[in-house]
Design a protein around this motif. Structure first.
Motif, PDB file in Angstrom:
ATOM      1  N   ALA A   1     -39.285 -16.364   0.691  1.00 54.09           N
ATOM      2  CA  ALA A   1     -38.281 -16.905  -0.229  1.00 54.09           C
ATOM      3  C   ALA A   1     -38.793 -18.182  -0.884  1.00 54.09           C
ATOM      4  O   ALA A   1     -38.551 -18.417  -2.079  1.00 54.09           O
ATOM      5  CB  ALA A   1     -36.980 -17.175   0.512  1.00 54.09           C
ATOM      6  N   ASN A   2     -39.504 -18.996  -0.134  1.00 54.86           N
ATOM      7  CA  ASN A   2     -40.053 -20.229  -0.699  1.00 54.86           C
ATOM      8  C   ASN A   2     -41.147 -19.916  -1.720  1.00 54.86           C
ATOM      9  O   ASN A   2     -41.253 -20.583  -2.746  1.00 54.86           O
ATOM     10  CB  ASN A   2     -40.591 -21.130   0.417  1.00 54.86           C
ATOM     11  CG  ASN A   2     -40.407 -22.591   0.105  1.00 54.86           C
ATOM     12  OD1 ASN A   2     -39.501 -22.977  -0.626  1.00 54.86           O
ATOM     13  ND2 ASN A   2     -41.255 -23.414   0.659  1.00 54.86           N
ATOM     14  N   ILE A   3     -41.935 -18.893  -1.462  1.00 54.65           N
ATOM     15  CA  ILE A   3     -42.960 -18.474  -2.427  1.00 54.65           C
ATOM     16  C   ILE A   3     -42.294 -17.948  -3.699  1.00 54.65           C
ATOM     17  O   ILE A   3     -42.732 -18.239  -4.805  1.00 54.65           O
ATOM     18  CB  ILE A   3     -43.908 -17.432  -1.797  1.00 54.65           C
ATOM     19  CG1 ILE A   3     -44.760 -18.103  -0.729  1.00 54.65           C
ATOM     20  CG2 ILE A   3     -44.768 -16.756  -2.848  1.00 54.65           C
ATOM     21  CD1 ILE A   3     -45.556 -17.155   0.130  1.00 54.65           C
ATOM     22  N   LYS A   4     -41.212 -17.197  -3.540  1.00 53.99           N
ATOM     23  CA  LYS A   4     -40.473 -16.698  -4.698  1.00 53.99           C
ATOM     24  C   LYS A   4     -39.952 -17.854  -5.554  1.00 53.99           C
ATOM     25  O   LYS A   4     -39.877 -17.761  -6.776  1.00 53.99           O
ATOM     26  CB  LYS A   4     -39.318 -15.809  -4.255  1.00 53.99           C
ATOM     27  CG  LYS A   4     -38.567 -15.169  -5.392  1.00 53.99           C
ATOM     28  CD  LYS A   4     -37.444 -14.294  -4.870  1.00 53.99           C
ATOM     29  CE  LYS A   4     -36.655 -13.656  -5.981  1.00 53.99           C
ATOM     30  NZ  LYS A   4     -36.077 -14.584  -6.932  1.00 53.99           N
ATOM     31  N   ASP A   5     -39.609 -18.979  -4.909  1.00 56.01           N
ATOM     32  CA  ASP A   5     -39.108 -20.148  -5.632  1.00 56.01           C
ATOM     33  C   ASP A   5     -40.182 -20.873  -6.435  1.00 56.01           C
ATOM     34  O   ASP A   5     -39.877 -21.833  -7.133  1.00 56.01           O
ATOM     35  CB  ASP A   5     -38.439 -21.126  -4.667  1.00 56.01           C
ATOM     36  CG  ASP A   5     -37.043 -20.697  -4.271  1.00 56.01           C
ATOM     37  OD1 ASP A   5     -36.501 -19.767  -4.899  1.00 56.01           O
ATOM     38  OD2 ASP A   5     -36.487 -21.293  -3.320  1.00 56.01           O
ATOM     39  N   PHE A   6     -41.442 -20.425  -6.358  1.00 59.72           N
ATOM     40  CA  PHE A   6     -42.479 -21.036  -7.191  1.00 59.72           C
ATOM     41  C   PHE A   6     -42.144 -20.874  -8.668  1.00 59.72           C
ATOM     42  O   PHE A   6     -42.557 -21.685  -9.492  1.00 59.72           O
ATOM     43  CB  PHE A   6     -43.852 -20.417  -6.916  1.00 59.72           C
ATOM     44  CG  PHE A   6     -44.484 -20.809  -5.608  1.00 59.72           C
ATOM     45  CD1 PHE A   6     -43.915 -21.758  -4.772  1.00 59.72           C
ATOM     46  CD2 PHE A   6     -45.665 -20.226  -5.217  1.00 59.72           C
ATOM     47  CE1 PHE A   6     -44.514 -22.113  -3.575  1.00 59.72           C
ATOM     48  CE2 PHE A   6     -46.278 -20.569  -4.031  1.00 59.72           C
ATOM     49  CZ  PHE A   6     -45.702 -21.514  -3.202  1.00 59.72           C
ATOM     50  N   SER A   7     -41.401 -19.841  -9.006  1.00 61.57           N
ATOM     51  CA  SER A   7     -41.031 -19.614 -10.401  1.00 61.57           C
ATOM     52  C   SER A   7     -39.770 -20.388 -10.791  1.00 61.57           C
ATOM     53  O   SER A   7     -39.388 -20.388 -11.960  1.00 61.57           O
ATOM     54  CB  SER A   7     -40.814 -18.120 -10.645  1.00 61.57           C
ATOM     55  OG  SER A   7     -39.752 -17.642  -9.843  1.00 61.57           O
ATOM     56  N   ARG A   8     -39.132 -21.029  -9.844  1.00 62.96           N
ATOM     57  CA  ARG A   8     -37.908 -21.794 -10.104  1.00 62.96           C
ATOM     58  C   ARG A   8     -38.258 -23.104 -10.811  1.00 62.96           C
ATOM     59  O   ARG A   8     -39.269 -23.734 -10.495  1.00 62.96           O
ATOM     60  CB  ARG A   8     -37.254 -22.089  -8.756  1.00 62.96           C
ATOM     61  CG  ARG A   8     -35.897 -22.647  -8.831  1.00 62.96           C
ATOM     62  CD  ARG A   8     -35.339 -22.783  -7.428  1.00 62.96           C
ATOM     63  NE  ARG A   8     -33.906 -22.871  -7.530  1.00 62.96           N
ATOM     64  CZ  ARG A   8     -33.127 -23.179  -6.541  1.00 62.96           C
ATOM     65  NH1 ARG A   8     -33.622 -23.421  -5.351  1.00 62.96           N
ATOM     66  NH2 ARG A   8     -31.840 -23.247  -6.718  1.00 62.96           N
ATOM     67  N   PRO A   9     -37.436 -23.542 -11.759  1.00 63.07           N
ATOM     68  CA  PRO A   9     -37.713 -24.825 -12.414  1.00 63.07           C
ATOM     69  C   PRO A   9     -37.747 -25.966 -11.394  1.00 63.07           C
ATOM     70  O   PRO A   9     -36.899 -26.016 -10.496  1.00 63.07           O
ATOM     71  CB  PRO A   9     -36.535 -25.000 -13.377  1.00 63.07           C
ATOM     72  CG  PRO A   9     -35.972 -23.635 -13.567  1.00 63.07           C
ATOM     73  CD  PRO A   9     -36.240 -22.889 -12.301  1.00 63.07           C
ATOM     74  N   PRO A  10     -38.719 -26.865 -11.507  1.00 56.70           N
ATOM     75  CA  PRO A  10     -38.868 -27.913 -10.493  1.00 56.70           C
ATOM     76  C   PRO A  10     -37.665 -28.842 -10.368  1.00 56.70           C
ATOM     77  O   PRO A  10     -37.423 -29.395  -9.297  1.00 56.70           O
ATOM     78  CB  PRO A  10     -40.122 -28.670 -10.922  1.00 56.70           C
ATOM     79  CG  PRO A  10     -40.396 -28.257 -12.309  1.00 56.70           C
ATOM     80  CD  PRO A  10     -39.742 -26.938 -12.537  1.00 56.70           C
ATOM     81  N   GLU A  11     -36.907 -29.013 -11.435  1.00 56.24           N
ATOM     82  CA  GLU A  11     -35.742 -29.904 -11.356  1.00 56.24           C
ATOM     83  C   GLU A  11     -34.653 -29.340 -10.444  1.00 56.24           C
ATOM     84  O   GLU A  11     -33.771 -30.073 -10.000  1.00 56.24           O
ATOM     85  CB  GLU A  11     -35.175 -30.221 -12.747  1.00 56.24           C
ATOM     86  CG  GLU A  11     -34.636 -29.032 -13.503  1.00 56.24           C
ATOM     87  CD  GLU A  11     -35.666 -28.315 -14.367  1.00 56.24           C
ATOM     88  OE1 GLU A  11     -35.234 -27.558 -15.261  1.00 56.24           O
ATOM     89  OE2 GLU A  11     -36.874 -28.499 -14.153  1.00 56.24           O
TER      90      GLU A  11
END
Length: 110
Positions: free
Chosen positions: A32-42
């Motif tokens: 799930a944390n790897i999937k969040d690599f595409s999430r905007p950093p803000e």
């Protein structure tokens, strides 16, 4: 069952024990944390990613201290710590760029 499969099955940290299943399920958090690599950093949570990184680092040490040594636990926690630290880096870089752009858009202060 082959000899090598029987060896894995009967290992003290094998699939018949919690030493196998706990770190195996922890890979879900890491994924799930790897999937969040595409999430905007803000949108990244600094407290959450700090907890992920610190948990990974602390449990890396523990995985080598327990008997039997649990290399599945070590590997998942190394990856967990790395992903948490990377997410913290992304957020810190975003905050720094945002801060710099606000300062430059304000113009000179004299």
């Amino acid at each position: 069952m082959s000899q090598s499969a029987r060896g894995i099955w009967n290992h003290p940290a094998g699939p018949k024990t919690i030493f196998f299943w706990a770190p195996t399920m922890k890979w879900g958090i890491t994924a799930a944390n790897i999937k969040d690599f595409s999430r905007p950093p803000e949108l990244l949570s600094v407290p959450q990613q700090s907890a992920v990184a610190l948990t990974g680092l602390i449990w890396c040490k523990y995985s080598l201290d327990i008997i039997p040594k649990n290399y599945n636990l070590l590997s998942v926690n190394l990856v967990m710590a790395a992903t948490g630290l990377y997410q913290l880096y992304r957020r810190n870089r975003f905050d720094g760029l945002t801060r710099n752009s606000k300062l430059s858009s304000a113009g000179p202060t004299t």
